[in-house]
Design a protein around this motif. Structure first.
Motif, short mmCIF file in Angstrom:
data_model
loop_
_atom_site.label_atom_id
_atom_site.label_comp_id
_atom_site.label_asym_id
_atom_site.label_seq_id
_atom_site.Cartn_x
_atom_site.Cartn_y
_atom_site.Cartn_z
N ASN A 21 -1.99 8.70 10.53
CA ASN A 21 -2.03 7.71 9.44
C ASN A 21 -0.66 7.12 9.14
OD1 ASN A 21 -4.84 7.98 8.90
ND2 ASN A 21 -4.37 9.98 8.02
N GLU A 31 0.82 -1.21 0.00
CA GLU A 31 0.00 0.00 0.00
C GLU A 31 0.86 1.27 0.00
OE1 GLU A 31 -2.75 -0.19 3.23
OE2 GLU A 31 -3.95 -1.78 2.28
N TYR A 32 2.15 1.08 0.14
CA TYR A 32 3.05 2.25 0.21
C TYR A 32 3.99 2.25 -0.97
CZ TYR A 32 1.16 2.50 4.90
OH TYR A 32 0.30 2.60 5.96
N THR A 33 4.49 3.43 -1.27
CA THR A 33 5.39 3.58 -2.42
C THR A 33 6.83 3.89 -1.97
OG1 THR A 33 5.86 4.89 -4.39
CG2 THR A 33 4.77 6.04 -2.59
N SER A 92 7.06 4.84 1.74
CA SER A 92 7.61 3.80 2.61
C SER A 92 9.09 4.12 2.78
CB SER A 92 7.42 2.43 1.94
OG SER A 92 8.22 1.46 2.58
N ALA A 146 3.62 11.64 -0.08
CA ALA A 146 2.40 10.91 0.24
C ALA A 146 2.62 9.40 0.11
CB ALA A 146 1.27 11.36 -0.70
N SER A 147 2.12 8.66 1.08
CA SER A 147 2.15 7.19 1.08
C SER A 147 3.56 6.61 0.93
CB SER A 147 1.26 6.63 -0.04
OG SER A 147 -0.06 7.03 0.17
N SER A 176 -0.03 10.09 5.18
CA SER A 176 0.01 8.66 5.49
C SER A 176 1.37 8.13 5.02
CB SER A 176 -1.13 7.92 4.80
OG SER A 176 -0.91 7.91 3.41
N GLY A 177 1.86 7.12 5.71
CA GLY A 177 3.17 6.61 5.33
C GLY A 177 3.60 5.48 6.24
#
Lengths: 240, 403
Positions: B208, B26-28, B151, B148-149, B180-181
């Motif tokens: 988040n 779910e993370y980049t 990792s 954003a997002s 989120s992260g």
């Protein structure tokens, strides 16, 4: 200063004080005698507004204001201070921090602590592992920082050794402005069992709590002598 | 493929023993790249949020600074002779021997997060005190999430050479409270003979953010490792359980943690110490407060030889319905002659304490806040004043929900 009028107090369904009336003048020191369970501590707690004590009738006037329903902190802010007999430990709160929070006259905290030989305790958690005498000194130190007009002391001499009783007696004398002989403002209500404190702090009057009510008021030394001679049963027969 | 890589590949899907499972997909790993720059020119970070995590971007009274935003190291430099601060990548290039310190106290195949730190390595910090050198001020290290997002996967190595002393403050933060992260941070510490490391980690994440630090420390003869962990802000999910290996005679480890879980936070925090040499000592102290979040507070002491002494203490306060504190203190004495103990207590604020303070003139709210502040007060060596203020303000912010 303090006017307790026909005060009755209950905790749960148990009557602790019944129709108690007590008048303490500005500058007056009053000794409160009474056997265990007679309601002495309950009276102090009720005046301070502590615990689950419920006033069922009567009222408490302080400096001509009805404080019967005021929260404890507002009573303290108006000038009532209390010495706890068994205060709780406040973990993580240093004695020094506590004094800084409540000190209001710009007094030097180190100096105050030294006067009670308590400076080495300033960085200790409040009441953590304190002996009986140390608890008394910690309580008095807080009262000195707080500088109340009416001081409520619950057995200040109990658990104190002979070396420290002098120290504590002098601190109480200072709290009650005993070195001021004219226009003294500080008043005190002191619970004592042994009367030992009378050797250090002169009282203007004494009174006896018997059967949840104030039984008599008079010269504290005479009352103490009467109790020593005839016990509290003597108090009951005294007025018959 | 190296042996380490193979083991990481094999553990790619391996769930962790503790904590909710994080879906890595779910993370980049993609994020803009930022160029290194002097400390006073850094504008990629929110200075206030960093300051709240104990990191002062002016670098005042610091023996060195390291700042990594997402995958880019934007500053790494010491300001004291004998103290080294650089990125792990550059340190590995500079010192071939450093390979010997990689994945030695943390296993690469411990779980999917350690595997990810190897397979998706995005640098990290290398901090070292040369023999006999003592850091005058703390070294500060900041790991910052901005994209954003994202990792973030870092691998940190800290070495205190013989007779040295290192004080490190690590502040972790996000660029905004809404971000989120995921943060995965592997940290390996080596405390050599008669050396000392004081490591304070302050987490200032957001609602988040998921966080999976993986740390281990090896402590040699006469060495001291002091670990302070502070998390006073919301975090979606946090799980950490560092392991201290006390291998040298008279080695000492101490773990302090201060946790505050508002609603929506899940924290599974603890530490483990293996005392395997005579004279080893360890103390673990945890203070946990919830106003609606969930805290699992773990501690495991393992005594492997006679003459070791260790104590574990966890105290929790539940200040609002719906919160949960689950204390798991464990002792594992393997031989005769170990001296280990634990105590755990979970409760509420005592009415008698509140009334006591009210009798001194404090309002009910002030009394509660004072008690909570005291409860959370753990003597943290070198704790920056800003952090002490932070603890106070975290208490102040949630004052309404404390009773």
């Amino acid at each position: 200063m303090l006017e307790v009028e026909n005060l009755s107090v209950m905790i749960g369904d148990k009557m602790l004080l019944k129709d108690v009336s007590l008048h303490i003048e500005e500058g007056e020191t009053r000794m409160l005698f009474g056997e265990n369970g007679s309601g002495k501590t309950s009276l102090l707690m009720a005046i301070m507004g502590l615990g689950d004590y419920k006033v069922t009738s009567g009222r408490i006037m302080f400096k001509d204001e009805d404080i019967t329903n005021l929260p404890t902190n507002e009573r303290a802010q108006r000038g009532i201070g209390i010495m706890f007999q068994r205060p709780p430990t406040i973990t993580g709160l240093k004695v020094r921090e506590m004094l800084e929070i409540i000190e209001k006259n710009g007094e030097d905290i180190e100096e105050l602590a030294r006067s009670l030989n308590f400076d080495e305790f300033l960085n200790r958690d409040l009441n953590a592992g304190f002996s009986g005498g140390e608890i008394k000194r910690a309580e008095l130190l807080q009262l000195m920082a707080q500088d109340p007009d009416l001081v409520l002391l619950d057995e200040p001499e109990s658990g104190v050794d002979l070396v420290n009783i002098d120290l504590i007696g002098n601190a109480i004398r200072k709290l009650l402005q005993k070195d001021v002989h004219k226009n003294r403002h500080k008043s005190g209500l002191i619970i004592t069992h042994s009367g030992y404190i009378l050797d250090y702090v002169e009282a203007d009057k004494g009174c006896v709590l018997v059967n949840e009510t104030i039984w008599c008021t008079g010269n504290p030394h005479e009352i103490l002598q009467g109790i020593r001679d005839r016990g509290y049963e003597g108090c009951l027969s005294c007025q018959k | 493929m190296s042996e380490v890589k193979k083991r990481a590949e094999a553990a790619r899907e391996k769930p962790a023993k503790f904590g909710p499972d994080v879906k890595l997909e779910e993370y980049t790993l993609e994020a803009p790249e930022y160029k290194p720059k002097p400390l006073d020119e850094i504008d990629e970070v929110d200075r206030d949020r960093l300051l709240n995590a104990g990191v002062d971007v002016t670098g005042a009274e610091r023996s060195g600074s390291f700042i990594q935003v997402d995958r880019s190291v934007i500053h790494a430099a010491p300001t004291q002779e004998g103290i080294e601060v650089q990125s792990t990548r550059s340190a590995l290039e500079m010192y071939p021997w450093l390979e010997e310190y990689l994945w030695k106290v943390v296993q690469v195949d411990a779980d999917k997060y350690t595997a990810s730190a190897e397979l998706n390595f995005q640098d990290g910090y290398f901090i070292r005190a040369l023999p006999g050198v003592k850091s005058v001020f703390p070294v500060q290290a900041c790991l910052y999430l901005k994209a954003a997002s994202i990792s973030q996967n870092v691998h940190n190595i800290v070495i205190a050479e013989e007779g040295s002393e290192l004080h490190i403050i690590t502040g972790c933060a996000t660029d905004s409270p809404e971000l989120s992260g995921l943060h995965i941070g592997v940290s390996e510490f080596y405390v050599k003979k008669n050396a000392k490391i004081t490591f304070s980690m302050i987490h200032n994440w957001a609602e988040n953010i998921e966080v999976r630090p993986r740390s281990g420390m090896r402590i040699g003869e006469g060495g001291v490792f002091l670990n302070n962990y502070v998390c006073l802000h919301p975090v979606k999910s946090l799980q950490l359980f560092p392991s201290a290996y006390l291998e040298g005679k008279d080695a000492v480890a101490r773990f302090n943690s201060v946790l505050f879980a508002p609603p929506g936070s899940h924290m599974d925090v603890g530490s483990r110490a293996i005392l395997s040499a005579p004279g080893n000592r360890c103390e673990m102290i945890a203070r946990a407060i919830t106003t609606g979040g969930e805290i699992i507070s773990r501690g495991l002491l393992v005594g492997e030889v006679a003459g070791v002494k260790a104590h574990l203490e966890c105290r929790g306060m539940i200040l609002k319905g719906g919160g949960r504190i689950y204390a798991v203190p464990e002792l594992d004495g393997k031989v005769e002659g170990v001296d280990m103990s634990h105590e755990a207590a979970v409760g509420k604020i005592a009415r008698a304490e509140v009334e006591y303070l009210m009798a001194r003139g404090l309002s009910e709210e002030e009394a509660v806040a004072t008690i909570v502040r005291g409860f959370m007060h753990v003597d943290i060596e070198g704790l920056p004043p800003v952090l002490k203020d932070q603890i106070d303000s975290a208490v102040g912010l949630s004052e309404k929900s404390l009773m």
